[in-house]
Design an enzyme around this catalytic site. Sequence first.
Site, PDB file in Angstrom:
ATOM      1  N   TYR A 160       0.791  -1.240   0.000  1.00 30.26           N
ATOM      2  CA  TYR A 160       0.000   0.000   0.000  1.00 30.26           C
ATOM      3  C   TYR A 160       0.822   1.288   0.000  1.00 30.26           C
ATOM      4  O   TYR A 160       0.250   2.374  -0.039  1.00 30.26           O
ATOM      5  CB  TYR A 160      -0.955  -0.011   1.206  1.00 30.26           C
ATOM      6  CG  TYR A 160      -1.891  -1.197   1.184  1.00 30.26           C
ATOM      7  CD1 TYR A 160      -2.873  -1.305   0.205  1.00 30.26           C
ATOM      8  CD2 TYR A 160      -1.765  -2.235   2.110  1.00 30.26           C
ATOM      9  CE1 TYR A 160      -3.721  -2.400   0.157  1.00 30.26           C
ATOM     10  CE2 TYR A 160      -2.613  -3.334   2.073  1.00 30.26           C
ATOM     11  CZ  TYR A 160      -3.588  -3.411   1.089  1.00 30.26           C
ATOM     12  OH  TYR A 160      -4.420  -4.499   1.041  1.00 30.26           O
ATOM     13  N   HIS A 189      -7.912  -0.435  -6.866  1.00 26.76           N
ATOM     14  CA  HIS A 189      -7.153  -1.062  -5.771  1.00 26.76           C
ATOM     15  C   HIS A 189      -5.740  -0.529  -5.816  1.00 26.76           C
ATOM     16  O   HIS A 189      -5.113  -0.525  -6.884  1.00 26.76           O
ATOM     17  CB  HIS A 189      -7.159  -2.590  -5.899  1.00 26.76           C
ATOM     18  CG  HIS A 189      -8.533  -3.139  -5.898  1.00 26.76           C
ATOM     19  ND1 HIS A 189      -9.287  -3.203  -4.750  1.00 26.76           N
ATOM     20  CD2 HIS A 189      -9.323  -3.573  -6.913  1.00 26.76           C
ATOM     21  CE1 HIS A 189     -10.484  -3.674  -5.059  1.00 26.76           C
ATOM     22  NE2 HIS A 189     -10.539  -3.899  -6.361  1.00 26.76           N
TER      23      HIS A 189
HETATM   24  C1  DQA Z   1      -7.393  -3.174  -1.592  1.00 25.97           C
HETATM   25  C2  DQA Z   1      -7.138  -4.659  -1.852  1.00 25.97           C
HETATM   26  C3  DQA Z   1      -8.054  -5.519  -1.013  1.00 25.97           C
HETATM   27  O1  DQA Z   1      -7.821  -6.892  -1.276  1.00 25.97           O
HETATM   28  C4  DQA Z   1      -7.790  -5.264   0.458  1.00 25.97           C
HETATM   29  O2  DQA Z   1      -8.659  -6.043   1.254  1.00 25.97           O
HETATM   30  C5  DQA Z   1      -7.846  -3.825   0.815  1.00 25.97           C
HETATM   31  C6  DQA Z   1      -7.319  -2.830  -0.114  1.00 25.97           C
HETATM   32  C7  DQA Z   1      -6.367  -2.283  -2.325  1.00 25.97           C
HETATM   33  O3  DQA Z   1      -6.576  -1.081  -2.384  1.00 25.97           O
HETATM   34  O4  DQA Z   1      -5.361  -2.799  -2.818  1.00 25.97           O
HETATM   35  O5  DQA Z   1      -8.245  -3.460   1.917  1.00 25.97           O
HETATM   36  O6  DQA Z   1      -8.678  -2.845  -2.075  1.00 25.97           O
END
Ligand code: DQA
Length: 139
Positions: free
Chosen positions: A17, A94
């Site tokens: 992230y 995502h």
């Molecule tokens: C997410 C990916 C999802 O699998 C995860 O549960 C998240 C964040 C992303 O931004 O990469 O909370 O949506």
Amino acid sequence: MHGVNLDQLGRRDPTHYGGVTLEELEHGISETARELGLEVRFFQTNHEGAFVEHLHRLEGLADAIVLNPGAWTHYSYAIRDALELTHLPAVEVHLSDVDAREAWRRHSVITDLCVSRISGKGPGGYRDALERLREEIAE
Ligand code: DQA
């Protein structure tokens, strides 16, 4: 619209992230929107029902939706049904590359309702989403 655990950005695994907080992410999205001549409003919750109810309110208030529902993406038919009810063009974003992670993250219950799905581009994915929706709205 940011879903569950997105308020914890900055504390979550930086390999997936990065280091930006939600506030910093939203600041960047606002700047991009300004550049593109779009107006953005943000919403984040860790409560599925609140996310659903926000979707219920959007028709007539918004022209399009950028949503990252977090883990709900992978299983929430309630969010899917509410998204369908909006009748608005939406882009699924995502931050991490969900297709390169655990198998359960590869499945999304909303992708077929969205005009585009952007994954693994970090905060830059939101720029792509806004550009895509700007085109969509202009059509
Ligand atoms: C997410 C990916 C999802 O699998 C995860 O549960 C998240 C964040 C992303 O931004 O990469 O909370 O949506």
